[in-house]
Design a protein around this motif. Structure first.
Motif, PDB file in Angstrom:
ATOM      1  N   VAL A 216      22.233  62.161 -34.931  1.00  0.00           N
ATOM      2  CA  VAL A 216      21.043  62.033 -35.413  1.00  0.00           C
ATOM      3  C   VAL A 216      20.143  61.474 -34.167  1.00  0.00           C
ATOM      4  N   GLU A 217      19.232  62.125 -33.826  1.00  0.00           N
ATOM      5  CA  GLU A 217      18.361  61.651 -32.603  1.00  0.00           C
ATOM      6  C   GLU A 217      17.385  60.574 -33.235  1.00  0.00           C
ATOM      7  N   LYS A 218      17.271  59.232 -32.591  1.00  0.00           N
ATOM      8  CA  LYS A 218      16.298  58.479 -32.993  1.00  0.00           C
ATOM      9  C   LYS A 218      15.651  58.048 -31.830  1.00  0.00           C
ATOM     10  N   ILE A 219      14.389  57.495 -32.065  1.00  0.00           N
ATOM     11  CA  ILE A 219      13.313  57.235 -31.066  1.00  0.00           C
ATOM     12  C   ILE A 219      12.634  55.761 -31.676  1.00  0.00           C
ATOM     13  N   ILE A 220      12.113  55.076 -30.824  1.00  0.00           N
ATOM     14  CA  ILE A 220      11.652  53.812 -31.070  1.00  0.00           C
ATOM     15  C   ILE A 220      10.202  54.048 -30.920  1.00  0.00           C
ATOM     16  N   ILE A 221       9.313  53.763 -31.747  1.00  0.00           N
ATOM     17  CA  ILE A 221       7.722  53.892 -31.497  1.00  0.00           C
ATOM     18  C   ILE A 221       6.897  52.430 -31.895  1.00  0.00           C
ATOM     19  N   PRO A 222       6.332  51.813 -30.706  1.00  0.00           N
ATOM     20  CA  PRO A 222       5.747  50.448 -30.946  1.00  0.00           C
ATOM     21  C   PRO A 222       4.474  50.648 -32.036  1.00  0.00           C
TER      22      PRO A 222
ATOM     23  N   ASN B 201       5.170  45.809 -32.321  1.00  0.00           N
ATOM     24  CA  ASN B 201       6.244  45.814 -33.147  1.00  0.00           C
ATOM     25  C   ASN B 201       6.915  46.969 -33.022  1.00  0.00           C
ATOM     26  N   GLU B 202       8.452  47.113 -32.737  1.00  0.00           N
ATOM     27  CA  GLU B 202       8.870  48.487 -32.481  1.00  0.00           C
ATOM     28  C   GLU B 202       9.550  48.729 -33.731  1.00  0.00           C
ATOM     29  N   GLU B 203       9.521  50.057 -33.916  1.00  0.00           N
ATOM     30  CA  GLU B 203      10.046  50.658 -35.355  1.00  0.00           C
ATOM     31  C   GLU B 203      10.880  51.662 -34.994  1.00  0.00           C
ATOM     32  N   VAL B 204      12.060  52.021 -35.481  1.00  0.00           N
ATOM     33  CA  VAL B 204      12.915  52.928 -35.221  1.00  0.00           C
ATOM     34  C   VAL B 204      12.616  54.137 -36.122  1.00  0.00           C
ATOM     35  N   PHE B 205      12.655  55.359 -35.641  1.00  0.00           N
ATOM     36  CA  PHE B 205      12.388  56.663 -36.501  1.00  0.00           C
ATOM     37  C   PHE B 205      13.584  57.621 -36.127  1.00  0.00           C
ATOM     38  N   GLU B 206      13.814  58.429 -37.066  1.00  0.00           N
ATOM     39  CA  GLU B 206      14.842  59.549 -37.101  1.00  0.00           C
ATOM     40  C   GLU B 206      13.940  60.880 -36.621  1.00  0.00           C
ATOM     41  N   VAL B 207      14.476  61.563 -35.716  1.00  0.00           N
ATOM     42  CA  VAL B 207      13.796  62.844 -35.430  1.00  0.00           C
ATOM     43  C   VAL B 207      14.271  63.862 -36.344  1.00  0.00           C
TER      44      VAL B 207
END
Length: 89
Positions: free
Chosen positions: A5-11, A16-22
């Protein structure tokens, strides 16, 4: 075997950084641009919204852009709905 699963971090606005699943990455012919649909990793999938961003990749760098144009948003939303319907078949 589980799919990676690809994940990215979006501030957020406060930094604050939040991790999202693509969920999906896709091209839209009408705009000639690339988009991704993401959902927060730590959220509740029954409640959380799916977020859409236009993105550009330059080597290892990924730039995300908020979709502010209503017409562009309608095209992206329609394309995403089509992808979901095709997957459910």
């Amino acid at each position: 075997m589980a799919e990676d699963v690809e994940k990215i971090i979006i501030p957020d606005e406060e930094g604050n950084e939040e991790v999202f699943e693509v969920l999906y990455k896709f091209d839209v012919e009408q705009t000639g641009k690339q988009y991704m649909m993401v959902i927060p990793v730590d959220g509740d999938p029954e409640v959380d919204e799916v977020y859409a961003f236009r993105y550009e990749e330059n080597g290892d760098d990924l730039s995300l852009f908020i979709i502010e144009d209503d017409k562009e948003w309608e095209i992206v939303e329609s394309t995403f709905q089509t992808l979901i319907e095709e997957e459910d078949l």
